[in-house]
Design a protein around this motif. Structure first.
Motif, PDB file in Angstrom:
ATOM      1  N   HIS A  20       0.733  -1.869   0.056  1.00  0.00           N
ATOM      2  CA  HIS A  20      -0.091  -0.641   0.533  1.00  0.00           C
ATOM      3  C   HIS A  20       1.014   1.126   0.139  1.00  0.00           C
ATOM      4  CE1 HIS A  20      -3.654   1.941   0.783  1.00  0.00           C
ATOM      5  NE2 HIS A  20      -3.503   2.598   1.327  1.00  0.00           N
ATOM      6  N   PRO A  21       1.857   1.361   1.074  1.00  0.00           N
ATOM      7  CA  PRO A  21       2.535   1.952   0.970  1.00  0.00           C
ATOM      8  C   PRO A  21       3.133   2.885  -0.284  1.00  0.00           C
ATOM      9  CG  PRO A  21       2.626   1.068   2.694  1.00  0.00           C
ATOM     10  CD  PRO A  21       2.190   0.604   1.744  1.00  0.00           C
ATOM     11  N   PHE A  22       3.792   1.943  -1.293  1.00  0.00           N
ATOM     12  CA  PHE A  22       4.427   2.087  -2.393  1.00  0.00           C
ATOM     13  C   PHE A  22       3.194   2.292  -3.345  1.00  0.00           C
ATOM     14  CE2 PHE A  22       6.968  -0.778   0.227  1.00  0.00           C
ATOM     15  CZ  PHE A  22       8.231  -0.490  -0.082  1.00  0.00           C
TER      16      PHE A  22
ATOM     17  N   PRO B  77      12.329   8.053  12.940  1.00  0.00           N
ATOM     18  CA  PRO B  77      11.594   6.780  12.114  1.00  0.00           C
ATOM     19  C   PRO B  77      10.908   5.757  13.592  1.00  0.00           C
ATOM     20  CG  PRO B  77      13.353   7.411  11.638  1.00  0.00           C
ATOM     21  CD  PRO B  77      13.515   8.131  12.519  1.00  0.00           C
ATOM     22  N   PHE B  78      10.875   5.956  14.288  1.00  0.00           N
ATOM     23  CA  PHE B  78      10.712   4.663  15.411  1.00  0.00           C
ATOM     24  C   PHE B  78       9.348   5.975  15.580  1.00  0.00           C
ATOM     25  CE2 PHE B  78      13.904   2.274  16.264  1.00  0.00           C
ATOM     26  CZ  PHE B  78      13.278   0.790  15.795  1.00  0.00           C
ATOM     27  N   ALA B  79       8.828   6.566  15.961  1.00  0.00           N
ATOM     28  CA  ALA B  79       7.942   7.635  16.171  1.00  0.00           C
ATOM     29  C   ALA B  79       6.841   7.467  15.119  1.00  0.00           C
ATOM     30  CB  ALA B  79       8.200   9.043  16.591  1.00  0.00           C
ATOM     31  N   PHE B  80       7.563   7.265  13.564  1.00  0.00           N
ATOM     32  CA  PHE B  80       7.191   8.029  12.569  1.00  0.00           C
ATOM     33  C   PHE B  80       5.774   6.960  12.481  1.00  0.00           C
ATOM     34  CE2 PHE B  80       5.231   7.510   8.284  1.00  0.00           C
ATOM     35  CZ  PHE B  80       4.683   9.213   8.045  1.00  0.00           C
ATOM     36  N   ALA B  81       6.806   6.234  12.400  1.00  0.00           N
ATOM     37  CA  ALA B  81       5.812   3.997  12.297  1.00  0.00           C
ATOM     38  C   ALA B  81       4.632   3.658  14.125  1.00  0.00           C
ATOM     39  CB  ALA B  81       7.629   3.581  12.479  1.00  0.00           C
ATOM     40  N   GLY B  82       5.225   4.067  14.739  1.00  0.00           N
ATOM     41  CA  GLY B  82       4.433   4.354  16.004  1.00  0.00           C
ATOM     42  C   GLY B  82       3.343   5.233  15.484  1.00  0.00           C
ATOM     43  N   LEU B  83       2.707   6.250  15.410  1.00  0.00           N
ATOM     44  CA  LEU B  83       2.190   7.221  15.313  1.00  0.00           C
ATOM     45  C   LEU B  83       1.696   6.643  14.489  1.00  0.00           C
ATOM     46  CD1 LEU B  83       3.485  10.564  16.931  1.00  0.00           C
ATOM     47  CD2 LEU B  83       1.169   8.823  17.539  1.00  0.00           C
TER      48      LEU B  83
ATOM     49  N   ILE C 252      -0.106  -4.368   9.636  1.00  0.00           N
ATOM     50  CA  ILE C 252       1.123  -4.707  10.011  1.00  0.00           C
ATOM     51  C   ILE C 252       2.233  -4.752   8.967  1.00  0.00           C
ATOM     52  CG2 ILE C 252       2.581  -7.467  10.579  1.00  0.00           C
ATOM     53  CD1 ILE C 252       0.265  -8.221  12.347  1.00  0.00           C
ATOM     54  N   GLY C 253       1.428  -5.145   7.930  1.00  0.00           N
ATOM     55  CA  GLY C 253       2.292  -4.621   6.445  1.00  0.00           C
ATOM     56  C   GLY C 253       2.737  -3.669   6.174  1.00  0.00           C
ATOM     57  N   MET C 254       1.610  -2.804   6.596  1.00  0.00           N
ATOM     58  CA  MET C 254       1.634  -1.338   6.143  1.00  0.00           C
ATOM     59  C   MET C 254       3.064  -0.537   6.843  1.00  0.00           C
ATOM     60  SD  MET C 254      -0.350   2.063   7.261  1.00  0.00           S
ATOM     61  CE  MET C 254      -0.272   1.566   9.109  1.00  0.00           C
ATOM     62  N   VAL C 255       2.906  -1.067   8.076  1.00  0.00           N
ATOM     63  CA  VAL C 255       4.400  -0.971   9.393  1.00  0.00           C
ATOM     64  C   VAL C 255       5.604  -1.281   8.478  1.00  0.00           C
ATOM     65  CG1 VAL C 255       4.862  -1.212  11.769  1.00  0.00           C
ATOM     66  CG2 VAL C 255       2.355  -0.220  10.727  1.00  0.00           C
ATOM     67  N   ALA C 256       5.397  -2.445   8.374  1.00  0.00           N
ATOM     68  CA  ALA C 256       6.801  -3.235   7.526  1.00  0.00           C
ATOM     69  C   ALA C 256       7.264  -2.569   6.738  1.00  0.00           C
ATOM     70  CB  ALA C 256       6.479  -5.136   8.109  1.00  0.00           C
ATOM     71  N   ALA C 257       6.273  -1.954   5.650  1.00  0.00           N
ATOM     72  CA  ALA C 257       6.802  -1.424   4.576  1.00  0.00           C
ATOM     73  C   ALA C 257       7.455  -0.015   4.834  1.00  0.00           C
ATOM     74  CB  ALA C 257       5.916  -1.202   3.670  1.00  0.00           C
ATOM     75  N   THR C 258       6.613   0.889   5.739  1.00  0.00           N
ATOM     76  CA  THR C 258       7.040   2.145   6.655  1.00  0.00           C
ATOM     77  C   THR C 258       8.182   1.778   7.129  1.00  0.00           C
ATOM     78  OG1 THR C 258       4.667   2.365   6.985  1.00  0.00           O
ATOM     79  CG2 THR C 258       6.925   3.434   8.032  1.00  0.00           C
ATOM     80  N   ALA C 259       9.246   1.013   7.826  1.00  0.00           N
ATOM     81  CA  ALA C 259       9.879   0.772   8.036  1.00  0.00           C
ATOM     82  C   ALA C 259      11.393   0.537   7.329  1.00  0.00           C
ATOM     83  CB  ALA C 259       9.996  -0.676   9.674  1.00  0.00           C
ATOM     84  N   LEU C 260      10.507  -0.659   6.090  1.00  0.00           N
ATOM     85  CA  LEU C 260      11.645  -0.902   4.561  1.00  0.00           C
ATOM     86  C   LEU C 260      11.429   1.110   4.166  1.00  0.00           C
ATOM     87  CD1 LEU C 260      13.284  -2.862   2.867  1.00  0.00           C
ATOM     88  CD2 LEU C 260      11.514  -2.943   1.723  1.00  0.00           C
TER      89      LEU C 260
END
Length: 201
Positions: A44-46, A75-81, A152-160
């Protein structure tokens, strides 16, 4: 060197701007469903240039202005929020809030500009700033993905994507400042284009 830099920046902008037609803001052509899985959430983020650019910009800015573990704070703050906002959006609350799309577009412009200028903030202040933007990105995502494995997939992509931005920032940190300015400036131009589309739509 300056001429090559300008040519490279123009080429990146020229390649990226047509993709605005497929960006999330405005008339996003995402494929949504009531119950999407991990893969759909990861991809989705892509599929939205606004989200992709903002997440890259967070990593880029962090690597350009922070050192050591502090690079990971924003980056952690962005992913968490982002996740927190997505959970609210999945509950249907986000749809009633005004200004989500303009804030998403504005975040791309702002994050691009602060990366381009290497604006230095404390790790806590940087985290608060990107976290505020992340909530709006999450509201937009959550309303579309519906929660569960997709988030969960979205957060994983965000981290990548954050990792990609960090890698780019680390590479550009030792280079001439013009290169990081070009990278951040290109992201800012995308944000400006997104805001313009919202205004004229």
């Amino acid at each position: 060197m300056t001429r090559r830099l300008l040519a490279a920046t123009a080429a990146v902008a020229a390649a990226a701007l047509p993709a605005l037609a497929f960006a999330h803001a405005g008339d996003a052509p995402h494929d949504h469903g009531a119950s999407l899985g991990f893969t759909a959430g990861f991809l989705h983020p892509f599929t939205g240039l606004d989200h992709l650019a903002a997440m890259l910009a967070v990593g880029l800015w962090s690597a350009l202005t922070q050192t050591g573990r502090r690079m990971l704070a924003a980056p952690f703050a962005f992913a968490g929020l982002l996740l927190a906002g997505a959970l609210i959006g999945a509950a249907g609350v986000g749809a009633a809030l005004p200004g989500i799309e303009p804030m998403v577009a504005a975040s791309v412009l702002a994050l691009g500009l602060i990366a381009a200028t290497r604006w230095k903030l404390s790790a806590a202040a940087a985290s608060a700033l990107v976290g505020a933007f992340a909530v709006f990105h999450g509201l937009a995502h959550g309303a579309e993905l519906g929660g569960g494995a997709a988030l969960i997939g979205m957060v994983a992509a965000t981290a990548l994507l954050h990792a990609g931005g960090l890698a780019l920032g680390l590479r550009l940190r030792a280079a001439a400042p013009a290169w990081s300015s070009a990278a951040g400036g290109t992201i800012a131009l995308l944000g400006l284009g997104l805001l313009t589309r919202l205004v004229v739509a």
